[in-house]
Design a protein around this motif. Structure first.
Motif, PDB file in Angstrom:
ATOM      1  N   TRP A 223       0.796  -1.204   0.000  1.00 45.91           N
ATOM      2  CA  TRP A 223       0.000   0.000   0.000  1.00 45.91           C
ATOM      3  C   TRP A 223       0.837   1.267   0.000  1.00 45.91           C
ATOM      4  CZ3 TRP A 223      -5.417   0.650   0.465  1.00 45.91           C
ATOM      5  CH2 TRP A 223      -6.147  -0.541   0.499  1.00 45.91           C
ATOM      6  N   GLY A 224       2.111   1.207   0.400  1.00 46.19           N
ATOM      7  CA  GLY A 224       2.889   2.421   0.570  1.00 46.19           C
ATOM      8  C   GLY A 224       2.505   3.068   1.897  1.00 46.19           C
ATOM      9  N   GLU A 225       2.196   4.368   1.868  1.00 48.19           N
ATOM     10  CA  GLU A 225       1.777   5.049   3.091  1.00 48.19           C
ATOM     11  C   GLU A 225       0.441   4.470   3.572  1.00 48.19           C
ATOM     12  OE1 GLU A 225       3.365   7.296   4.908  1.00 48.19           O
ATOM     13  OE2 GLU A 225       5.086   7.081   3.570  1.00 48.19           O
ATOM     14  N   PRO A 226       0.251   4.359   4.907  1.00 55.99           N
ATOM     15  CA  PRO A 226      -1.024   3.848   5.429  1.00 55.99           C
ATOM     16  C   PRO A 226      -2.197   4.676   4.911  1.00 55.99           C
ATOM     17  CG  PRO A 226       0.609   3.975   7.174  1.00 55.99           C
ATOM     18  CD  PRO A 226       1.213   4.653   5.978  1.00 55.99           C
ATOM     19  N   ALA A 227      -3.277   3.994   4.582  1.00 54.29           N
ATOM     20  CA  ALA A 227      -4.456   4.672   4.053  1.00 54.29           C
ATOM     21  C   ALA A 227      -5.443   4.967   5.172  1.00 54.29           C
ATOM     22  CB  ALA A 227      -5.122   3.801   2.991  1.00 54.29           C
ATOM     23  N   SER A 228      -6.172   6.060   4.998  1.00 54.48           N
ATOM     24  CA  SER A 228      -7.244   6.416   5.926  1.00 54.48           C
ATOM     25  C   SER A 228      -8.562   6.005   5.281  1.00 54.48           C
ATOM     26  CB  SER A 228      -7.223   7.925   6.190  1.00 54.48           C
ATOM     27  OG  SER A 228      -8.293   8.298   7.018  1.00 54.48           O
ATOM     28  N   ILE A 229      -9.270   5.066   5.903  1.00 54.08           N
ATOM     29  CA  ILE A 229     -10.439   4.445   5.283  1.00 54.08           C
ATOM     30  C   ILE A 229     -11.651   4.564   6.209  1.00 54.08           C
ATOM     31  CG2 ILE A 229     -11.402   2.290   4.359  1.00 54.08           C
ATOM     32  CD1 ILE A 229      -8.545   1.396   3.754  1.00 54.08           C
ATOM     33  N   LEU A 230     -12.806   4.867   5.621  1.00 55.75           N
ATOM     34  CA  LEU A 230     -14.068   4.919   6.354  1.00 55.75           C
ATOM     35  C   LEU A 230     -14.957   3.764   5.894  1.00 55.75           C
ATOM     36  CD1 LEU A 230     -16.024   6.357   8.309  1.00 55.75           C
ATOM     37  CD2 LEU A 230     -16.836   7.691   6.329  1.00 55.75           C
ATOM     38  N   VAL A 231     -15.422   2.960   6.834  1.00 58.12           N
ATOM     39  CA  VAL A 231     -16.312   1.834   6.538  1.00 58.12           C
ATOM     40  C   VAL A 231     -17.719   2.195   7.014  1.00 58.12           C
ATOM     41  CG1 VAL A 231     -16.878  -0.559   7.114  1.00 58.12           C
ATOM     42  CG2 VAL A 231     -14.508   0.087   6.637  1.00 58.12           C
TER      43      VAL A 231
ATOM     44  N   ILE B 137     -13.654   5.420   0.963  1.00 60.90           N
ATOM     45  CA  ILE B 137     -14.880   5.108   1.698  1.00 60.90           C
ATOM     46  C   ILE B 137     -15.403   3.775   1.170  1.00 60.90           C
ATOM     47  CG2 ILE B 137     -17.249   5.815   2.213  1.00 60.90           C
ATOM     48  CD1 ILE B 137     -16.320   8.710   1.617  1.00 60.90           C
ATOM     49  N   VAL B 138     -15.613   2.825   2.075  1.00 61.66           N
ATOM     50  CA  VAL B 138     -16.190   1.527   1.731  1.00 61.66           C
ATOM     51  C   VAL B 138     -17.576   1.480   2.352  1.00 61.66           C
ATOM     52  CG1 VAL B 138     -16.005  -0.969   1.973  1.00 61.66           C
ATOM     53  CG2 VAL B 138     -13.936   0.403   1.638  1.00 61.66           C
ATOM     54  N   ALA B 139     -18.620   1.427   1.528  1.00 57.51           N
ATOM     55  CA  ALA B 139     -19.996   1.477   2.039  1.00 57.51           C
ATOM     56  C   ALA B 139     -20.784   0.275   1.558  1.00 57.51           C
ATOM     57  CB  ALA B 139     -20.678   2.774   1.592  1.00 57.51           C
ATOM     58  N   GLU B 140     -21.449  -0.369   2.495  1.00 60.30           N
ATOM     59  CA  GLU B 140     -22.317  -1.503   2.160  1.00 60.30           C
ATOM     60  C   GLU B 140     -23.729  -0.993   1.937  1.00 60.30           C
ATOM     61  OE1 GLU B 140     -22.609  -5.764   4.107  1.00 60.30           O
ATOM     62  OE2 GLU B 140     -23.814  -4.324   5.231  1.00 60.30           O
ATOM     63  N   THR B 141     -24.309  -1.316   0.798  1.00 63.25           N
ATOM     64  CA  THR B 141     -25.693  -0.931   0.554  1.00 63.25           C
ATOM     65  C   THR B 141     -26.583  -1.791   1.432  1.00 63.25           C
ATOM     66  OG1 THR B 141     -25.930  -2.511  -1.268  1.00 63.25           O
ATOM     67  CG2 THR B 141     -25.201  -0.291  -1.829  1.00 63.25           C
ATOM     68  N   GLY B 142     -27.729  -1.236   1.824  1.00 65.41           N
ATOM     69  CA  GLY B 142     -28.579  -2.011   2.717  1.00 65.41           C
ATOM     70  C   GLY B 142     -29.846  -1.279   3.041  1.00 65.41           C
TER      71      GLY B 142
ATOM     72  N   CYS C 108     -22.954   8.605  -2.078  1.00 65.19           N
ATOM     73  CA  CYS C 108     -22.129   8.915  -3.261  1.00 65.19           C
ATOM     74  C   CYS C 108     -22.403  10.326  -3.755  1.00 65.19           C
ATOM     75  CB  CYS C 108     -22.416   7.926  -4.382  1.00 65.19           C
ATOM     76  SG  CYS C 108     -21.773   6.275  -4.122  1.00 65.19           S
ATOM     77  N   ARG C 109     -23.679  10.655  -3.896  1.00 62.65           N
ATOM     78  CA  ARG C 109     -24.035  11.979  -4.406  1.00 62.65           C
ATOM     79  C   ARG C 109     -23.541  13.070  -3.457  1.00 62.65           C
ATOM     80  NH1 ARG C 109     -29.494   9.596  -5.673  1.00 62.65           N
ATOM     81  NH2 ARG C 109     -29.403   9.007  -7.866  1.00 62.65           N
ATOM     82  N   SER C 110     -23.663  12.826  -2.164  1.00 61.52           N
ATOM     83  CA  SER C 110     -23.226  13.815  -1.183  1.00 61.52           C
ATOM     84  C   SER C 110     -21.719  14.033  -1.253  1.00 61.52           C
ATOM     85  CB  SER C 110     -23.622  13.355   0.222  1.00 61.52           C
ATOM     86  OG  SER C 110     -23.162  14.259   1.193  1.00 61.52           O
ATOM     87  N   VAL C 111     -20.969  12.936  -1.390  1.00 58.10           N
ATOM     88  CA  VAL C 111     -19.510  13.034  -1.462  1.00 58.10           C
ATOM     89  C   VAL C 111     -19.075  13.763  -2.726  1.00 58.10           C
ATOM     90  CG1 VAL C 111     -17.376  11.688  -1.713  1.00 58.10           C
ATOM     91  CG2 VAL C 111     -19.075  11.019  -0.008  1.00 58.10           C
ATOM     92  N   ARG C 112     -19.729  13.458  -3.834  1.00 62.21           N
ATOM     93  CA  ARG C 112     -19.309  14.033  -5.109  1.00 62.21           C
ATOM     94  C   ARG C 112     -19.738  15.494  -5.277  1.00 62.21           C
ATOM     95  NH1 ARG C 112     -15.711  10.828  -4.975  1.00 62.21           N
ATOM     96  NH2 ARG C 112     -15.757   8.851  -6.092  1.00 62.21           N
ATOM     97  N   THR C 113     -20.725  15.938  -4.505  1.00 62.97           N
ATOM     98  CA  THR C 113     -21.130  17.339  -4.564  1.00 62.97           C
ATOM     99  C   THR C 113     -19.949  18.209  -4.160  1.00 62.97           C
ATOM    100  OG1 THR C 113     -23.426  16.814  -4.031  1.00 62.97           O
ATOM    101  CG2 THR C 113     -22.700  19.077  -3.643  1.00 62.97           C
ATOM    102  N   GLY C 114     -19.591  19.115  -5.022  1.00 63.00           N
ATOM    103  CA  GLY C 114     -18.447  19.975  -4.739  1.00 63.00           C
ATOM    104  C   GLY C 114     -17.143  19.429  -5.270  1.00 63.00           C
ATOM    105  N   GLY C 115     -17.183  18.303  -5.994  1.00 62.66           N
ATOM    106  CA  GLY C 115     -15.980  17.807  -6.644  1.00 62.66           C
ATOM    107  C   GLY C 115     -15.068  16.945  -5.795  1.00 62.66           C
TER     108      GLY C 115
ATOM    109  N   THR D  64     -12.663  11.604  -3.247  1.00 63.08           N
ATOM    110  CA  THR D  64     -12.373  10.477  -2.362  1.00 63.08           C
ATOM    111  C   THR D  64     -12.821   9.173  -3.020  1.00 63.08           C
ATOM    112  OG1 THR D  64     -12.712  11.859  -0.405  1.00 63.08           O
ATOM    113  CG2 THR D  64     -12.821   9.485  -0.085  1.00 63.08           C
ATOM    114  N   GLY D  65     -11.998   8.129  -2.928  1.00 66.90           N
ATOM    115  CA  GLY D  65     -12.359   6.843  -3.510  1.00 66.90           C
ATOM    116  C   GLY D  65     -13.619   6.284  -2.879  1.00 66.90           C
ATOM    117  N   LEU D  66     -14.518   5.744  -3.698  1.00 69.31           N
ATOM    118  CA  LEU D  66     -15.784   5.185  -3.209  1.00 69.31           C
ATOM    119  C   LEU D  66     -15.950   3.756  -3.723  1.00 69.31           C
ATOM    120  CD1 LEU D  66     -18.290   8.153  -3.677  1.00 69.31           C
ATOM    121  CD2 LEU D  66     -17.931   6.892  -1.555  1.00 69.31           C
ATOM    122  N   LEU D  67     -15.949   2.799  -2.806  1.00 65.06           N
ATOM    123  CA  LEU D  67     -16.166   1.393  -3.143  1.00 65.06           C
ATOM    124  C   LEU D  67     -17.454   0.952  -2.467  1.00 65.06           C
ATOM    125  CD1 LEU D  67     -15.393  -1.415  -4.212  1.00 65.06           C
ATOM    126  CD2 LEU D  67     -13.928  -1.691  -2.181  1.00 65.06           C
ATOM    127  N   LEU D  68     -18.457   0.556  -3.272  1.00 69.72           N
ATOM    128  CA  LEU D  68     -19.724   0.107  -2.725  1.00 69.72           C
ATOM    129  C   LEU D  68     -19.826  -1.410  -2.775  1.00 69.72           C
ATOM    130  CD1 LEU D  68     -22.457   2.638  -3.851  1.00 69.72           C
ATOM    131  CD2 LEU D  68     -20.708   2.816  -2.106  1.00 69.72           C
TER     132      LEU D  68
END
Length: 239
Positions: free
Chosen positions: A5-13, A57-62, A72-79, A82-86
């Motif tokens: 990974w190189g430098e440690p990543a900051s991830i939100l689940v 950001i790793v988000a489980e749909t549910g 996704c829409r909220s994160v992308r508002t304003g450009g 951040t990586g988004l994996l659903l």
């Protein structure tokens, strides 16, 4: 620090189930060295993102509390790039399509292979890392070898001049190539990065690239996108 990974990543689940959140966090920490935060809902994620930045950001749909498409829409508002994996429910193609259209970078159907999950997360972190230093956060544009790509307006600029306006799909394709400048990407790889793992559209990538090249050529911008016979396409910095 991890060699992979190189430098440690900051991830939100993000997941509505505590045990599931913990399992995903452990899978990501196992790759080595990440800082992993966990929240239980879309609203909690948005509140945290107001004052924290993450590489992924790793988000489980549910259930409605974890409305990943709204996230996704909220994160992308304003450009925000951040990586988004659903992580989507099995057999929910329509859900994946909605997520990708809302700005998700990738979708992975549940249940999934742990190694594939880690590899997809790793790829998105690498993409964010490659884009660091190329982004003007205030104006939401990206500088790639003399060509500015403006995500909010889906434009290409040189200096103060708009040289091309793109559709959503055209912009997504040129952005994928530019972020991976110097790397030859196959049609299949481009399709997966644009439409996700379930993509079956690699045959139309060449068509969209013709549109993109024509728009750039009409403005006198030549040589940014190169065809590598029998292999794929490459974006070259400086044209």
């Amino acid at each position: 620090m991890s060699e992979q990974w190189g430098e440690p990543a900051s991830i939100l689940v993000v997941s509505g189930d505590p045990a599931t959140r913990l399992r995903y966090a452990e899978m990501l920490r196992a790759v080595d060295g990440h800082v992993v935060d966990q929240v239980e809902s879309c609203s909690a994620a948005v509140a945290l993102l107001a004052h924290r930045r993450f590489d992924l950001i790793v988000a489980e749909t549910g259930p409605p509390a974890v409305d990943a498409v709204t996230l996704c829409r909220s994160v992308r508002t304003g450009g925000d790039r951040t990586g988004l994996l659903l992580l989507t429910a099995p057999g929910r193609t329509s859900e994946r399509v909605l997520a990708l259209e809302a700005g998700a970078d990738d979708c992975l159907g549940r249940p999934f292979d742990v190694a594939e999950f880690q590899a997809r997360a790793r790829a998105l972190v690498r993409r964010v890392d490659r884009m660091s230093g190329m982004v003007d956060d205030q104006d939401g544009w990206f500088e790639f070898g003399g060509l500015q790509l403006v995500r909010r307006s889906r434009e290409a600029r040189r200096g103060s001049n708009v040289v091309a306006k793109f559709t959503n799909t055209e912009f997504a394709i040129i952005e994928v190539l530019a972020v991976n400048a110097g790397i030859v990407l196959s049609r299949e790889a481009i399709a997966e990065l644009v439409w996700g793992a379930a993509a079956r559209k690699s045959n139309v990538v060449a068509v969209y690239l013709c549109y993109i090249r024509r728009k750039l050529a009409d403005a006198g911008c030549h040589g940014f996108i190169h065809t590598i016979p029998l292999v794929g396409y490459q974006y070259r910095l400086g044209g």
